[in-house]
Write a protein that holds these residues in place. Structure first.
Motif, PDB file in Angstrom:
ATOM      1  N   ASN A 142       0.820  -1.205   0.000  1.00 48.39           N
ATOM      2  CA  ASN A 142       0.000   0.000   0.000  1.00 48.39           C
ATOM      3  C   ASN A 142       0.852   1.251   0.000  1.00 48.39           C
ATOM      4  OD1 ASN A 142      -2.533  -1.112  -0.012  1.00 48.39           O
ATOM      5  ND2 ASN A 142      -2.583  -1.330   2.217  1.00 48.39           N
ATOM      6  N   ASN A 143       0.236   2.375  -0.373  1.00 50.86           N
ATOM      7  CA  ASN A 143       0.919   3.655  -0.233  1.00 50.86           C
ATOM      8  C   ASN A 143       1.316   3.821   1.220  1.00 50.86           C
ATOM      9  OD1 ASN A 143      -1.424   4.894  -2.556  1.00 50.86           O
ATOM     10  ND2 ASN A 143       0.744   4.674  -2.945  1.00 50.86           N
ATOM     11  N   GLY A 144       2.578   4.152   1.431  1.00 54.18           N
ATOM     12  CA  GLY A 144       3.056   4.354   2.791  1.00 54.18           C
ATOM     13  C   GLY A 144       3.495   3.082   3.488  1.00 54.18           C
ATOM     14  N   SER A 145       3.542   1.957   2.763  1.00 55.15           N
ATOM     15  CA  SER A 145       3.920   0.695   3.413  1.00 55.15           C
ATOM     16  C   SER A 145       5.427   0.578   3.619  1.00 55.15           C
ATOM     17  CB  SER A 145       3.410  -0.486   2.592  1.00 55.15           C
ATOM     18  OG  SER A 145       3.980  -0.457   1.307  1.00 55.15           O
ATOM     19  N   GLY A 146       6.212   1.435   2.958  1.00 53.00           N
ATOM     20  CA  GLY A 146       7.655   1.428   3.195  1.00 53.00           C
ATOM     21  C   GLY A 146       8.497   0.985   2.006  1.00 53.00           C
TER      22      GLY A 146
END
Ligand SMILES: Nc1ncnc2c1ncn2[C@@H]1O[C@H](COP(=O)(O)OP(=O)(O)OP(=O)(O)O)[C@@H](O)[C@H]1O
Ligand SMILES: Nc1ncnc2c1ncn2[C@@H]1O[C@H](COP(=O)(O)OP(=O)(O)O)[C@@H](O)[C@H]1O
Ligand SMILES: [Mg+2]
Ligand SMILES: [Mg+2]
Lengths: 277, 284
Positions: free
Chosen positions: B40-44
């Motif tokens: 996901n967006n922001g998962s790293g």
């Protein structure tokens, strides 16, 4: 979402533009009218002029020839350019260049504050925009500490909070995961209800299936426009413009070659499943 | 071979947040592998990309190259020589006043000059579809976004690295650009000793290239070989933040309806599957 004040069209007449010191025009003789409250998708190769067209609509670039009026305000007239700019709001291709406020919440409030709205109204709009873009969990985060996809969503929230007559989106879904992409695409379709027009540039042809009209640019020219069936239904033509044909249209072509007729050009997997029933 | 051993990472500014962005991640990238990572967006993902490239240092755990822990300055220099990284935002790596100068910066630093430098730059620019005679003299900053991304890529390919770290390399590229990139990466992998970590949300863009898939979620990573999964049967990429292309969606539906499909990417095979369903259901 409440309706924005002025509900007009974007009218583009005989517009041409070349960047300073460039011989080749970035836009050549474009004519088109964007109607209030409709969802448009623009497709075209790299360098075909998509961003330049959006910059013209946003009055960041003034055409060398021709005329653009936004809700009746002429972008080339100094007396009306500010009004024209106020009617549209753009999510830029690179979200790095868009965010300026220290935190997400302040970023989304920035536009409405500049419109001089009351504090309560601002708070309401910010809340709504964060909700619509699925970014509530980020509201207290510093904008510089966001991933690029998160920045794209926050930039979108900022633009929504302005409630412009037209929302311009320059590849603003390019970095989104599947959940966020679906959310934004549904949002674009739903903005019709608030009479907010959307002009969305994308390389993901599937995003154009939901549009009311699709525009195809090639070397600065508007070479095709129409509903998704008319513009995307013929895979050979689509490929000729340098655009990836929808897999469903390639499969439909195979079915035709095998002697089956399909009627209306299918664009989505379910259109083909329905055909088998 | 590049490896991460029990790597944990938190950003310095990450005060109030409960868990680190990456939490005890281990990963190996042997030669010949193309590992496609989704999340996901922001998962790293971008954080992981920068850790692999030695641009961020793990809060704990370590990075290894050819079985050696990377700690000293000379180890980092070796890593830089062997590895090319493409950032998610191409502006972050363009700086010179012309495309030629930008692409030649890396190979020049490797000691190339004159004809061999020019040849290297020419080849890299052609690989990404930006012929030097048209683009060499242009400022990278006056190009469209997709064109900028290609310049950044050419700059990396011109270094002829062993390991490529690519953060959303297909974003912003048109159909032709994506095909060009795909074949450039295939050519790169034909070296045999090369490997790639590719971060992407698009199954369509990485399906052919991938040898392995990994999913990043909650700071943890789960990786598996492509051969271990059956796209039509057990793969639910959508819940793993991958966008499924139409052919994959259709192939799954048809296979659930009982159709046999050889190659789900082939329009002809899918057409035949549709026909077999239609005829078995009695309609025509
Ligand atoms: N400089 C920073 N300081 C603090 N937190 C950060 C910083 N950069 C990113 N983060 C946070 O770390 C997490 C991981 O970010 P990262 O950029 O690695 O995500 P990503 O998986 O690449 O996302 P995307 O798909 O949107 O590119 C996110 O929650 C992000 O907000
Ligand atoms: N700032 C600029 N200066 C000079 N030329 C530019 C500039 N921006 C874009 N161009 C050129 O104008 C053409 C159209 O660019 P653009 O509108 O960005 O394309 P698209 O968005 O369709 O990829 C391209 O040839 C591009 O190289
Ligand atoms: Mg553009
Ligand atoms: Mg990222």
């Amino acid at each position: 979402m409440n309706s924005p004040p002025s509900r007009g069209k974007i009218e583009i007449e005989n517009v041409s533009y070349a960047y300073p010191q460039e011989v080749k025009p970035a836009l050549s003789d474009i004519n088109f009218t964007f109607e209030a409250g409709a969802f448009y998708c623009i497709l075209g190769k790299n360098g075909s002029g998509k961003s330049t067209l959006l910059r013209c609509i946003n009055a960041l670039v003034i055409p060398d020839k021709g005329k653009i009026s936004i809700c009746e305000f002429d972008t080339s007239d100094e007396k009306t350019i500010t009004q024209a700019r106020k009617s549209v709001s753009m999510v830029f291709q690179n979200p790095q260049t868009q965010l300026i406020a220290p935190t997400v919440e302040e970023e989304v409030a920035f536009g409405p504050e500049n419109l001089g709205l009351e504090a309560r109204e601002i708070a309401e709009r910010v809340e709504e925009a964060l909700h619509l873009t699925g970014t509530k969990h980020l509201s207290n985060r510093p904008t510089e500490c966001l991933s690029l996809g998160e920045k794209q969503l926050v930039a979108m929230a900022g633009v929504l909070a302005m409630r412009p007559a037209f929302l311009l989106s320059d590849e603003s879904t390019s970095m989104l995961d599947s959940g966020s992409r679906a959310r934004i695409l549904n949002l674009f379709a739903k903005l019709r209800e608030s009479r907010i027009g959307v002009v969305h540039v994308t390389h993901f042809v599937e995003e154009a299936i939901k549009a009311d009209k699709v525009l195809i640019l090639e070397e600065g020219r508007l070479v095709k426009s129409g509903n998704p069936q008319e513009t995307l239904g013929n895979p050979e033509e689509v490929a000729k413009f340098g655009i990836e044909p929808l897999p469903v249209t390639l499969i439909a072509r195979e079915l035709q070659l095998l002697g089956y007729s399909l009627g209306n050009a299918p664009l989505q997997p379910d259109d083909l499943i329905l055909w088998t029933l | 071979m590049l490896a991460l051993r029990n790597v944990t990472y938190s950003y310095p500014l990450q005060i109030q947040r409960e868990r680190p962005v990456l939490d005890d991640i281990s990963l190996e990238l042997p030669p010949g592998k193309v590992l496609c990572v989704a999340g996901n967006n922001g998962s790293g993902k971008s954080t992981l990309a920068q850790l692999c490239a030695g641009l961020l240092l793990p809060s704990s755990g370590s990075l290894e190259l050819e079985g050696r822990r990377i700690t000293r300055k000379s180890d980092f220099l070796e890593l830089r020589r062997k590895m090319g990284i493409l950032f998610q935002s191409p502006e972050d790596q363009l700086f010179a006043e012309s495309v030629f100068k930008d692409v030649s910066f890396g190979p020049k630093n490797l000691g190339l000059k004159g004809d061999s430098l020019e040849k290297r730059v020419r080849k890299a620019c052609e690989m990404v579809g930006l012929p030097l005679n048209l683009y060499g003299g242009k400022s990278p900053f006056s190009l469209s976004e997709g064109e900028k991304r290609r310049v950044a890529l050419a700059g990396i390919l011109a270094m002829e690295p062993q390991i490529l770290i690519l953060d959303e390399p297909f974003i912003g590229l048109d159909f032709e650009g994506r095909k060009l990139l795909e074949s450039a990466l295939e050519a790169f992998m034909r070296q045999g000793t090369a490997s790639i970590i590719l971060f992407t949300h698009e199954l369509a863009h990485c399906w052919k290239l991938a040898t392995d898939f990994a999913f990043l979620s909650g700071g943890k990573i789960a990786a598996f070989e492509k051969g271990d999964i059956n796209l039509l049967r057990d793969m639910d990429f959508s819940s793993l933040s991958m966008n499924l292309p139409q052919w994959a969606v259709l192939a799954r539906k048809l296979s659930n309806m009982g159709a046999k499909i050889n190659n789900p990417e082939s329009p002809r095979d899918l057409a035949l599957a549709l026909i077999s369903i239609k005829e078995s259901s009695g309609g025509k």
